[in-house]
Design a protein around this motif. Structure first.
Motif, PDB file in Angstrom:
ATOM      1  N   ALA A  12       9.289   3.592  17.683  1.00 46.12           N
ATOM      2  CA  ALA A  12       8.567   2.338  17.918  1.00 46.12           C
ATOM      3  C   ALA A  12       9.151   1.251  17.030  1.00 46.12           C
ATOM      4  CB  ALA A  12       7.085   2.538  17.620  1.00 46.12           C
ATOM      5  N   ARG A  13       9.370   0.094  17.608  1.00 50.14           N
ATOM      6  CA  ARG A  13       9.932  -1.038  16.876  1.00 50.14           C
ATOM      7  C   ARG A  13       9.108  -2.276  17.151  1.00 50.14           C
ATOM      8  NH1 ARG A  13      14.688   1.519  18.676  1.00 50.14           N
ATOM      9  NH2 ARG A  13      15.908   2.274  16.933  1.00 50.14           N
ATOM     10  N   SER A  14       9.175  -3.194  16.223  1.00 48.32           N
ATOM     11  CA  SER A  14       8.524  -4.477  16.444  1.00 48.32           C
ATOM     12  C   SER A  14       9.352  -5.265  17.448  1.00 48.32           C
ATOM     13  CB  SER A  14       8.431  -5.240  15.121  1.00 48.32           C
ATOM     14  OG  SER A  14       9.732  -5.661  14.718  1.00 48.32           O
ATOM     15  N   PRO A  15       8.750  -6.268  18.115  1.00 52.05           N
ATOM     16  CA  PRO A  15       9.530  -7.086  19.071  1.00 52.05           C
ATOM     17  C   PRO A  15      10.756  -7.736  18.431  1.00 52.05           C
ATOM     18  CG  PRO A  15       7.187  -7.500  19.339  1.00 52.05           C
ATOM     19  CD  PRO A  15       7.341  -6.620  18.117  1.00 52.05           C
ATOM     20  N   THR A  16      10.630  -8.153  17.165  1.00 52.32           N
ATOM     21  CA  THR A  16      11.772  -8.775  16.481  1.00 52.32           C
ATOM     22  C   THR A  16      12.882  -7.760  16.283  1.00 52.32           C
ATOM     23  OG1 THR A  16      10.306 -10.291  15.341  1.00 52.32           O
ATOM     24  CG2 THR A  16      12.499 -10.018  14.415  1.00 52.32           C
ATOM     25  N   GLU A  17      12.532  -6.548  15.871  1.00 48.76           N
ATOM     26  CA  GLU A  17      13.541  -5.519  15.645  1.00 48.76           C
ATOM     27  C   GLU A  17      14.256  -5.173  16.951  1.00 48.76           C
ATOM     28  OE1 GLU A  17      12.062  -1.941  13.871  1.00 48.76           O
ATOM     29  OE2 GLU A  17      13.984  -1.562  12.916  1.00 48.76           O
ATOM     30  N   THR A  18      13.530  -5.119  18.043  1.00 48.51           N
ATOM     31  CA  THR A  18      14.135  -4.841  19.339  1.00 48.51           C
ATOM     32  C   THR A  18      15.131  -5.946  19.697  1.00 48.51           C
ATOM     33  OG1 THR A  18      12.191  -3.643  20.073  1.00 48.51           O
ATOM     34  CG2 THR A  18      13.675  -4.425  21.782  1.00 48.51           C
ATOM     35  N   LEU A  19      14.743  -7.185  19.468  1.00 52.24           N
ATOM     36  CA  LEU A  19      15.654  -8.306  19.732  1.00 52.24           C
ATOM     37  C   LEU A  19      16.876  -8.220  18.822  1.00 52.24           C
ATOM     38  CD1 LEU A  19      16.361 -10.936  21.164  1.00 52.24           C
ATOM     39  CD2 LEU A  19      14.962 -12.134  19.451  1.00 52.24           C
ATOM     40  N   GLU A  20      16.687  -7.835  17.558  1.00 53.58           N
ATOM     41  CA  GLU A  20      17.818  -7.712  16.641  1.00 53.58           C
ATOM     42  C   GLU A  20      18.806  -6.666  17.130  1.00 53.58           C
ATOM     43  OE1 GLU A  20      15.687  -6.786  13.107  1.00 53.58           O
ATOM     44  OE2 GLU A  20      15.439  -8.884  12.527  1.00 53.58           O
ATOM     45  N   PHE A  21      18.312  -5.490  17.500  1.00 55.10           N
ATOM     46  CA  PHE A  21      19.200  -4.441  17.989  1.00 55.10           C
ATOM     47  C   PHE A  21      19.867  -4.836  19.301  1.00 55.10           C
ATOM     48  CE2 PHE A  21      16.968  -1.682  14.990  1.00 55.10           C
ATOM     49  CZ  PHE A  21      18.037  -0.991  14.461  1.00 55.10           C
ATOM     50  N   SER A  22      19.103  -5.421  20.199  1.00 54.68           N
ATOM     51  CA  SER A  22      19.658  -5.851  21.485  1.00 54.68           C
ATOM     52  C   SER A  22      20.768  -6.879  21.276  1.00 54.68           C
ATOM     53  CB  SER A  22      18.545  -6.428  22.359  1.00 54.68           C
ATOM     54  OG  SER A  22      19.074  -6.960  23.543  1.00 54.68           O
ATOM     55  N   SER A  23      20.523  -7.839  20.387  1.00 54.64           N
ATOM     56  CA  SER A  23      21.523  -8.878  20.102  1.00 54.64           C
ATOM     57  C   SER A  23      22.768  -8.272  19.473  1.00 54.64           C
ATOM     58  CB  SER A  23      20.932  -9.934  19.163  1.00 54.64           C
ATOM     59  OG  SER A  23      19.846 -10.583  19.781  1.00 54.64           O
TER      60      SER A  23
END
Length: 166
Positions: A12-23
């Motif tokens: 589970a990740r926070s929305p910001t962490e998901t965006l960081e990994f995706s980016s």
């Protein structure tokens, strides 16, 4: 080094962490695809990216290019550039001659064939970059350039060992 797997996607990740990994993965995947296609374009000239970069560096340094200066431009060691230069000489693209002012080193120069090939490959490289970026308006390219330069500068401040240790 190519990235072969993503961090565990079930965590589970926070929305910001998901965006960081995706980016981050978008940057890495895009770089790898750019590099693969660029290498493929240069293969049409029977050149590797390193060989092309060395030829362009020798051309920029002039007919009295020293291996040390070529290595500095390529951000590699002199040992790495020595083998590269010998291969280019073997293919008749550069000449290596004694450096009369420093008997321990040699001077590199493009041969006429090397100069022609460098000119043709450089023109193809310019077409490749223009075609690759053609879909993007100038304002987006300026933003991208600014962001990538900022990312590069930030990366220079990171200590991988400290981050690995937590």
């Amino acid at each position: 080094m190519p990235i072969r797997h993503a961090p565990d996607r079930d965590v589970a990740r926070s929305p910001t962490e998901t965006l960081e990994f995706s980016s981050w993965f978008s940057v890495v995947r895009t770089y790898e695809e750019c590099a693969r296609r660029y290498a493929g374009m240069l293969a049409h000239f029977d050149l590797t990216v390193s060989q092309f970069d060395a030829l362009v560096s020798i051309e920029a340094l002039g007919d009295a290019a020293q291996p040390r200066a070529v290595a500095e431009r390529l951000l590699v060691t002199r040992a790495n550039v020595s083998g590269l230069l010998r291969r280019l000489e073997k293919h008749g693209l550069i000449s290596l001659s004694p450096n009369h002012s420093d008997k321990r080193s040699v001077l590199c120069a493009l041969t006429p064939e090397g100069r022609k090939l460098t000119h043709r490959a450089r023109a193809a490289a310019a077409r490749f970059v223009r075609a690759q970026l053609a879909p993007f308006p100038k304002a987006e390219l300026e933003t991208l350039d600014h962001q990538m330069r900022a990312m590069y500068s930030h990366l220079q401040t990171l200590d991988p060992a400290a981050l690995a240790d937590g």
